[in-house]
Design a protein around this motif. Structure first.
Motif, mmCIF file in Angstrom:
data_model
loop_
_atom_site.group_PDB
_atom_site.id
_atom_site.type_symbol
_atom_site.label_atom_id
_atom_site.label_comp_id
_atom_site.label_asym_id
_atom_site.label_seq_id
_atom_site.Cartn_x
_atom_site.Cartn_y
_atom_site.Cartn_z
ATOM 1 N N MET A 197 0.850 -1.173 0.000
ATOM 2 C CA MET A 197 0.000 0.000 0.000
ATOM 3 C C MET A 197 0.899 1.241 0.000
ATOM 4 S SD MET A 197 -3.379 0.726 2.282
ATOM 5 C CE MET A 197 -4.072 -0.750 1.573
ATOM 6 N N PRO A 198 0.578 2.224 -0.797
ATOM 7 C CA PRO A 198 1.414 3.429 -0.856
ATOM 8 C C PRO A 198 1.458 4.182 0.474
ATOM 9 C CG PRO A 198 -0.122 3.380 -2.700
ATOM 10 C CD PRO A 198 -0.517 2.279 -1.763
ATOM 11 N N LEU A 199 2.576 4.848 0.678
ATOM 12 C CA LEU A 199 2.767 5.725 1.827
ATOM 13 C C LEU A 199 2.951 7.144 1.311
ATOM 14 C CD1 LEU A 199 5.417 3.655 3.832
ATOM 15 C CD2 LEU A 199 2.933 3.580 4.053
ATOM 16 N N LEU A 200 2.373 8.096 2.010
ATOM 17 C CA LEU A 200 2.538 9.510 1.676
ATOM 18 C C LEU A 200 3.101 10.221 2.890
ATOM 19 C CD1 LEU A 200 1.821 12.032 -0.205
ATOM 20 C CD2 LEU A 200 -0.181 12.229 1.250
ATOM 21 N N GLU A 201 4.250 10.842 2.718
ATOM 22 C CA GLU A 201 4.800 11.688 3.770
ATOM 23 C C GLU A 201 4.451 13.120 3.394
ATOM 24 O OE1 GLU A 201 8.970 12.430 6.104
ATOM 25 O OE2 GLU A 201 9.052 12.063 3.950
ATOM 26 N N ILE A 202 3.879 13.855 4.340
ATOM 27 C CA ILE A 202 3.460 15.223 4.058
ATOM 28 C C ILE A 202 3.872 16.138 5.201
ATOM 29 C CG2 ILE A 202 1.137 14.817 5.013
ATOM 30 C CD1 ILE A 202 0.070 16.749 2.813
ATOM 31 N N ASN A 203 4.309 17.328 4.845
ATOM 32 C CA ASN A 203 4.487 18.370 5.851
ATOM 33 C C ASN A 203 4.061 19.690 5.243
ATOM 34 O OD1 ASN A 203 6.784 19.906 4.832
ATOM 35 N ND2 ASN A 203 8.070 18.223 5.467
ATOM 36 N N ILE A 204 3.465 20.509 6.069
ATOM 37 C CA ILE A 204 2.985 21.804 5.619
ATOM 38 C C ILE A 204 3.719 22.892 6.381
ATOM 39 C CG2 ILE A 204 0.681 21.059 4.867
ATOM 40 C CD1 ILE A 204 -0.382 22.039 7.575
ATOM 41 N N VAL A 205 3.979 23.981 5.679
ATOM 42 C CA VAL A 205 4.636 25.128 6.286
ATOM 43 C C VAL A 205 3.735 26.338 6.040
ATOM 44 C CG1 VAL A 205 6.712 26.566 6.360
ATOM 45 C CG2 VAL A 205 6.896 24.120 5.792
ATOM 46 N N PRO A 206 2.898 26.683 7.023
ATOM 47 C CA PRO A 206 2.056 27.866 6.868
ATOM 48 C C PRO A 206 2.898 29.135 7.053
ATOM 49 C CG PRO A 206 1.411 26.570 8.799
ATOM 50 C CD PRO A 206 2.634 25.964 8.239
ATOM 51 N N VAL A 207 2.726 30.088 6.179
ATOM 52 C CA VAL A 207 3.461 31.351 6.229
ATOM 53 C C VAL A 207 2.451 32.480 6.380
ATOM 54 C CG1 VAL A 207 5.064 32.845 4.969
ATOM 55 C CG2 VAL A 207 5.221 30.358 4.722
ATOM 56 N N GLY A 208 2.837 33.504 7.110
ATOM 57 C CA GLY A 208 1.936 34.643 7.261
ATOM 58 C C GLY A 208 0.882 34.431 8.325
ATOM 59 N N THR A 209 1.241 33.679 9.373
ATOM 60 C CA THR A 209 0.326 33.497 10.499
ATOM 61 C C THR A 209 0.836 34.351 11.657
ATOM 62 O OG1 THR A 209 1.532 31.638 11.457
ATOM 63 C CG2 THR A 209 -0.123 31.106 9.784
ATOM 64 N N ASN A 210 0.048 34.453 12.692
ATOM 65 C CA ASN A 210 0.458 35.261 13.840
ATOM 66 C C ASN A 210 1.235 34.465 14.890
ATOM 67 O OD1 ASN A 210 -1.611 33.740 14.776
ATOM 68 N ND2 ASN A 210 -2.850 35.417 15.552
ATOM 69 N N THR A 211 1.675 33.247 14.533
ATOM 70 C CA THR A 211 2.423 32.412 15.469
ATOM 71 C C THR A 211 3.454 31.576 14.712
ATOM 72 O OG1 THR A 211 2.279 30.673 17.142
ATOM 73 C CG2 THR A 211 0.681 30.583 15.366
ATOM 74 N N SER A 212 4.501 31.182 15.401
ATOM 75 C CA SER A 212 5.497 30.305 14.777
ATOM 76 C C SER A 212 5.167 28.829 14.996
ATOM 77 C CB SER A 212 6.890 30.618 15.325
ATOM 78 O OG SER A 212 6.911 30.428 16.730
ATOM 79 N N SER A 213 4.120 28.536 15.747
ATOM 80 C CA SER A 213 3.723 27.158 16.036
ATOM 81 C C SER A 213 2.927 26.565 14.884
ATOM 82 C CB SER A 213 2.866 27.126 17.310
ATOM 83 O OG SER A 213 2.379 25.825 17.519
ATOM 84 N N PHE A 214 3.197 25.275 14.597
ATOM 85 C CA PHE A 214 2.450 24.542 13.572
ATOM 86 C C PHE A 214 1.431 23.589 14.181
ATOM 87 C CE2 PHE A 214 6.283 24.436 10.417
ATOM 88 C CZ PHE A 214 6.153 25.795 10.215
ATOM 89 N N SER A 215 1.420 23.442 15.496
ATOM 90 C CA SER A 215 0.637 22.373 16.114
ATOM 91 C C SER A 215 -0.851 22.450 15.799
ATOM 92 C CB SER A 215 0.858 22.336 17.621
ATOM 93 O OG SER A 215 0.468 23.554 18.218
ATOM 94 N N SER A 216 -1.421 23.622 15.704
ATOM 95 C CA SER A 216 -2.853 23.698 15.381
ATOM 96 C C SER A 216 -3.111 23.213 13.957
ATOM 97 C CB SER A 216 -3.387 25.120 15.568
ATOM 98 O OG SER A 216 -2.776 26.010 14.656
ATOM 99 N N HIS A 217 -2.184 23.494 13.039
ATOM 100 C CA HIS A 217 -2.331 23.010 11.662
ATOM 101 C C HIS A 217 -2.177 21.489 11.604
ATOM 102 C CE1 HIS A 217 -2.522 26.915 9.662
ATOM 103 N NE2 HIS A 217 -1.647 27.319 10.564
ATOM 104 N N VAL A 218 -1.256 20.954 12.400
ATOM 105 C CA VAL A 218 -1.077 19.499 12.451
ATOM 106 C C VAL A 218 -2.342 18.853 12.998
ATOM 107 C CG1 VAL A 218 0.234 17.598 13.482
ATOM 108 C CG2 VAL A 218 1.430 19.635 12.644
#
Length: 98
Positions: free
Chosen positions: A1-22
Motif C-alpha cells: 500500500m502506498p505511503l505519503l509523507e506530508i508536511n505543511i509550512v504555513p506562512v503569514g500566520t500570527n504564530t510560529s507554532s504549527f501544532s494547530s495546523h497538524v
C-alpha cells in the motif's frame, strides 16, 4: 500500500507554532479512516493512492484558511514488487542495524 509523507509550512500566520495546523490535518486524516504516524517534522499516511492525494489536497487547502501562504511538501513511496506497510518499513530499517 502506498505511503505519503506530508508536511505543511504555513506562512503569514500570527504564530510560529504549527501544532494547530497538524491537529487539523490529523482530524482530516482520521475522518477518512486512514492510518497515519506523526513524526517530529511530518506525517506519514498509509492508503490507496487516490485517497492519499485527496487528503493531501484537503490538508493543504485547510492550512490556507489560517495563513496567507502555505508550502506543502510530499513524498510518495509505493512498492510494486510486494506489499508494504508503515510498520514493515520501520521494522526492515531496524533489522538492518543488526
Amino acid at each position: 500500500m502506498p505511503l505519503l509523507e506530508i508536511n505543511i509550512v504555513p506562512v503569514g500566520t500570527n504564530t510560529s507554532s504549527f501544532s494547530s495546523h497538524v491537529g487539523q490535518a490529523l482530524r482530516l486524516i482520521e475522518k477518512r479512516g486512514l492510518k497515519y504516524q506523526v513524526t517530529p517534522t511530518s506525517t506519514v499516511i498509509e492508503g490507496e493512492l487516490a485517497d492519499l492525494m485527496d487528503v493531501a489536497k484537503e490538508i493543504h487547502e485547510e492550512a490556507l484558511a489560517g495563513a496567507t501562504r502555505v508550502v506543502t511538501n510530499m513524498t510518495i513511496d509505493q512498492r510494486m514488487d510486494k506489499p508494504m506497510t508503515m510498520e514493515q518499513s520501520v521494522e526492515s530499517a531496524q533489522e538492518s542495524l543488526q
